[in-house]
Motif scaffolding. Structure first.
Motif, PDB file in Angstrom:
ATOM      1  N   HIS A  23      34.462  45.839  48.498  1.00  9.29           N
ATOM      2  CA  HIS A  23      35.178  44.297  48.514  1.00  9.29           C
ATOM      3  C   HIS A  23      34.770  43.593  47.482  1.00  9.29           C
ATOM      4  CE1 HIS A  23      32.165  43.267  51.489  1.00  9.29           C
ATOM      5  NE2 HIS A  23      32.537  42.016  51.100  1.00  9.29           N
ATOM      6  N   GLU A  24      33.605  44.054  46.773  1.00  7.26           N
ATOM      7  CA  GLU A  24      33.040  43.195  45.830  1.00  7.26           C
ATOM      8  C   GLU A  24      33.262  43.724  44.360  1.00  7.26           C
ATOM      9  OE1 GLU A  24      28.904  42.397  47.061  1.00  7.26           O
ATOM     10  OE2 GLU A  24      29.431  41.631  48.881  1.00  7.26           O
ATOM     11  N   THR A  25      34.333  44.096  44.055  1.00  6.84           N
ATOM     12  CA  THR A  25      34.571  44.603  42.889  1.00  6.84           C
ATOM     13  C   THR A  25      34.443  43.640  41.832  1.00  6.84           C
ATOM     14  OG1 THR A  25      36.969  44.221  43.123  1.00  6.84           O
ATOM     15  CG2 THR A  25      36.106  46.266  43.651  1.00  6.84           C
ATOM     16  N   PHE A  26      34.615  42.171  42.133  1.00  8.05           N
ATOM     17  CA  PHE A  26      34.651  41.092  41.186  1.00  8.05           C
ATOM     18  C   PHE A  26      32.976  40.960  40.477  1.00  8.05           C
ATOM     19  CE2 PHE A  26      33.822  39.305  45.452  1.00  8.05           C
ATOM     20  CZ  PHE A  26      32.558  38.709  45.212  1.00  8.05           C
ATOM     21  N   ILE A  27      32.109  41.427  41.443  1.00  8.32           N
ATOM     22  CA  ILE A  27      30.769  41.603  40.961  1.00  8.32           C
ATOM     23  C   ILE A  27      30.563  42.707  40.071  1.00  8.32           C
ATOM     24  CG2 ILE A  27      28.123  42.419  41.756  1.00  8.32           C
ATOM     25  CD1 ILE A  27      28.780  40.617  44.139  1.00  8.32           C
ATOM     26  N   LEU A  28      31.235  43.965  40.457  1.00 12.63           N
ATOM     27  CA  LEU A  28      31.251  44.812  39.345  1.00 12.63           C
ATOM     28  C   LEU A  28      31.643  44.408  38.066  1.00 12.63           C
ATOM     29  CD1 LEU A  28      30.776  47.931  38.768  1.00 12.63           C
ATOM     30  CD2 LEU A  28      32.924  48.499  39.768  1.00 12.63           C
ATOM     31  N   ARG A  29      32.899  43.887  37.985  1.00 13.35           N
ATOM     32  CA  ARG A  29      33.296  43.588  36.902  1.00 13.35           C
ATOM     33  C   ARG A  29      32.620  42.562  35.821  1.00 13.35           C
ATOM     34  NH1 ARG A  29      38.125  42.706  40.293  1.00 13.35           N
ATOM     35  NH2 ARG A  29      37.890  40.558  39.764  1.00 13.35           N
ATOM     36  N   GLU A  30      31.921  41.652  36.758  1.00 15.99           N
ATOM     37  CA  GLU A  30      31.028  40.724  35.981  1.00 15.99           C
ATOM     38  C   GLU A  30      29.980  41.592  35.053  1.00 15.99           C
ATOM     39  OE1 GLU A  30      27.896  37.740  37.466  1.00 15.99           O
ATOM     40  OE2 GLU A  30      29.781  36.853  37.510  1.00 15.99           O
ATOM     41  N   LEU A  31      29.223  42.463  35.957  1.00 15.50           N
ATOM     42  CA  LEU A  31      28.163  43.297  35.430  1.00 15.50           C
ATOM     43  C   LEU A  31      28.751  44.066  34.209  1.00 15.50           C
ATOM     44  CD1 LEU A  31      26.603  44.369  38.909  1.00 15.50           C
ATOM     45  CD2 LEU A  31      25.683  42.746  37.343  1.00 15.50           C
ATOM     46  N   VAL A  32      29.638  44.724  34.396  1.00 16.51           N
ATOM     47  CA  VAL A  32      30.388  45.484  33.355  1.00 16.51           C
ATOM     48  C   VAL A  32      30.252  44.763  32.035  1.00 16.51           C
ATOM     49  CG1 VAL A  32      32.250  46.871  32.529  1.00 16.51           C
ATOM     50  CG2 VAL A  32      31.350  47.417  34.785  1.00 16.51           C
ATOM     51  N   ALA A  33      31.084  43.245  32.267  1.00 17.31           N
ATOM     52  CA  ALA A  33      31.208  42.646  31.238  1.00 17.31           C
ATOM     53  C   ALA A  33      29.894  42.285  30.583  1.00 17.31           C
ATOM     54  CB  ALA A  33      32.117  41.264  31.717  1.00 17.31           C
ATOM     55  N   LEU A  34      29.144  41.666  31.238  1.00 18.77           N
ATOM     56  CA  LEU A  34      27.674  41.425  30.822  1.00 18.77           C
ATOM     57  C   LEU A  34      27.035  42.689  30.076  1.00 18.77           C
ATOM     58  CD1 LEU A  34      25.882  39.889  33.979  1.00 18.77           C
ATOM     59  CD2 LEU A  34      26.682  38.613  31.707  1.00 18.77           C
ATOM     60  N   GLU A  35      27.241  43.850  30.481  1.00 15.71           N
ATOM     61  CA  GLU A  35      26.707  45.071  29.890  1.00 15.71           C
ATOM     62  C   GLU A  35      27.430  45.139  28.504  1.00 15.71           C
ATOM     63  OE1 GLU A  35      25.896  49.586  31.383  1.00 15.71           O
ATOM     64  OE2 GLU A  35      28.003  48.866  31.171  1.00 15.71           O
ATOM     65  N   ARG A  36      28.721  44.786  28.614  1.00 14.65           N
ATOM     66  CA  ARG A  36      29.535  45.007  27.031  1.00 14.65           C
ATOM     67  C   ARG A  36      28.924  44.117  26.320  1.00 14.65           C
ATOM     68  NH1 ARG A  36      35.291  46.153  30.020  1.00 14.65           N
ATOM     69  NH2 ARG A  36      34.909  48.404  30.414  1.00 14.65           N
ATOM     70  N   ARG A  37      28.559  42.913  26.792  1.00 13.78           N
ATOM     71  CA  ARG A  37      27.813  41.711  25.815  1.00 13.78           C
ATOM     72  C   ARG A  37      26.703  41.999  25.160  1.00 13.78           C
ATOM     73  NH1 ARG A  37      31.619  37.297  26.091  1.00 13.78           N
ATOM     74  NH2 ARG A  37      30.143  36.595  24.643  1.00 13.78           N
ATOM     75  N   GLY A  38      26.113  43.151  25.725  1.00 13.58           N
ATOM     76  CA  GLY A  38      24.552  43.584  25.212  1.00 13.58           C
ATOM     77  C   GLY A  38      23.577  43.061  26.092  1.00 13.58           C
ATOM     78  N   VAL A  39      23.907  42.272  27.213  1.00 13.46           N
ATOM     79  CA  VAL A  39      22.714  41.801  27.992  1.00 13.46           C
ATOM     80  C   VAL A  39      21.985  42.727  28.686  1.00 13.46           C
ATOM     81  CG1 VAL A  39      22.296  40.506  30.140  1.00 13.46           C
ATOM     82  CG2 VAL A  39      24.015  39.854  28.494  1.00 13.46           C
ATOM     83  N   GLU A  40      20.792  42.735  28.649  1.00 14.04           N
ATOM     84  CA  GLU A  40      19.958  43.870  29.416  1.00 14.04           C
ATOM     85  C   GLU A  40      19.602  43.227  30.581  1.00 14.04           C
ATOM     86  OE1 GLU A  40      18.691  46.385  28.100  1.00 14.04           O
ATOM     87  OE2 GLU A  40      19.027  46.104  26.034  1.00 14.04           O
TER      88      GLU A  40
END
Length: 433
Positions: A23-40
């Motif tokens: 039920h915390e898919t919003f956290i998953l989406r944020e992490l994927v977005a950070l990853e796509r932006r090159g954040v380590e």
């Protein structure tokens, strides 16, 4: 002084109670977005997943980026003993503050103390990976783990607050947030509470940051048109959410019974699972409308999108119940609005930030069965009104839940507070397969 591993780029340590959590898919989406932006970053999960991991991004992140460890182990005890030797005063001081500041919530004191060895072990693992800033999701145990690492090892941290434990007296949370570099919160309703009702020493450190929509919804939006229902076709209603009292599914079932009794032909699809399932089925039976309701259980996201496509109205009747985590803005409401589905929901929590009555949807008072039925009938009887509301709703969702803008805002905060900053420009990430 602690020895931090050298790393060519700043690195975040994301501490979460459990990753992934269904039920915390919003956290998953944020992490994927950070990853796509090159954040380590690395993810540190305080618990092992309790449900099977089925989403591709969740499988990948849990395999490639997530650190798991039991609550108590020889490794965590070793980390505790090393901290005791190197920083005895800091360690004792942190323990004392947990007890003194949190004495109004004794069970939380026990949980916060229990997590200390694991937090110290996570800190050691993070330093080996070059983590130079910690970020805790949720107001409770993850932020305590981050706070411990600041108090004992002088490592900076920030918080992402999603509503839980902020509306009941919580002196230790206030104390923790005063020590954080900054906090982001997912709705204006929650943000205003933290700024104005918690007694924070620096309320300006709290920032509003809405969750972005699931990219699969956004991919679906361009092809989604307002659904026109023929006059002889039954009204197709849909609701999505855990089958728990806070979601108000009982209100919707009673409202449907009233509409059917008044002659309205309809079908209701309920998507979700939970402990109240049998109780809700019994209520439908009691109301004599079992044949009009489909309890579809938890569905794959593609099936949810298909169900939304086949529906005329989205309905959800959330309520606040003391002792239960409050809804902020349920993601399903934003997703339905993005897909041009008119919405009927309740005037509670942060929902009015997104749904304005008569403008982007219909708002009803909590537990008002007659009002909920009347709002559904109003939209069912006036397709043009329903179309107008859905058009404006789609525009509002696109503005508030623009994930690129929200990630930009979050990155700007990290850029300001993380030693060495973080990249702000879009970055293509190549993953090995």
């Amino acid at each position: 002084m602690d020895e931090h591993a050298s790393n060519p780029r700043p690195r975040l340590g994301i501490i979460i109670s459990m990753f992934p959590e269904l039920h915390e898919t919003f956290i998953l989406r944020e992490l994927v977005a950070l990853e796509r932006r090159g954040v380590e970053f690395d993810i540190y999960s305080l618990q092992y997943p309790r449900d099977p991991i089925t989403m591709e991004d969740a499988i990948r992140l849990s395999t490639e980026r997530t650190f798991y460890a039991p609550l108590l182990s020889l490794a965590s005890i070793g980390a505790f003993m090393r901290a005791l030797v190197r920083h005895p005063v800091r360690l004792a001081s942190a323990i004392g503050r947990v007890v003194i500041k949190g004495r109004d919530r004794p069970m939380d004191v026990v949980k916060n103390l229990a997590i200390l060895p694991l937090a110290l072990y996570i800190g050691e693992q993070g330093r080996q990976r070059g983590v130079n800033h910690w970020h805790g999701h949720w107001a409770n145990i993850p932020t305590t783990a981050c706070w411990y690492l600041q108090q004992i090892h002088a490592e900076p941290w920030s918080a992402a607050i999603h509503g839980e434990d902020i509306f009941s007296p919580n002196r230790f949370l206030r104390y923790k947030l005063d020590a954080a570099e900054f906090a982001v919160v997912c709705s204006g309703y929650f943000c205003n509470h933290l700024k104005n009702a918690m007694g924070l020493a620096s309320p300006d450190k709290v920032h509003l940051n809405y969750h972005g929509l699931d990219p699969r919804v956004l991919e679906h939006v361009p092809d989604k048109q307002f659904r026109s229902r023929s006059a002889d076709e039954p009204l197709a209603l849909i609701t999505i959410g855990r089958l728990v009292p806070t979601k108000g599914h009982d209100v919707l079932i009673r409202a449907c019974a009233a509409l059917i009794s008044a002659g309205r032909e309809l079908r209701l699809s309920i998507i979700g699972s939970g402990p109240a399932e049998q109780e809700l089925k019994a209520l439908a039976e009691e109301q004599g409308i079992s044949d009009h309701i489909d309890f579809r259980g938890a569905l794959a996201f593609a099936d949810v999108l298909e169900a939304l496509d086949q529906s005329d109205l989205f309905c959800l009747a959330p309520r606040l119940i003391p002792g239960h985590p409050p809804d902020g803005i349920p993601n399903v409401i934003a997703e339905a609005m993005a897909l041009r589905l008119p919405v009927v929901t309740t005037r509670v929590s942060a929902i009015p930030e997104l749904v304005s009555d008569g403008e982007t949807g219909c708002l009803v008072e909590v537990d008002d069965v007659e009002g909920f039925a009347a709002a559904i009938e109003r939209l069912a009887a006036d397709p043009e009104l329903a179309r107008q509301l859905s058009d404006k709703a789609t525009d509002r969702v696109a503005r508030l839940f623009n994930q690129k803008q929200n990630i930009d805002d979050l990155l700007a905060l990290f850029q300001q507070h993380v030693p060495g900053g973080l990249p702000l420009a879009d970055t293509a990430v190549t993953r090995s397969r």
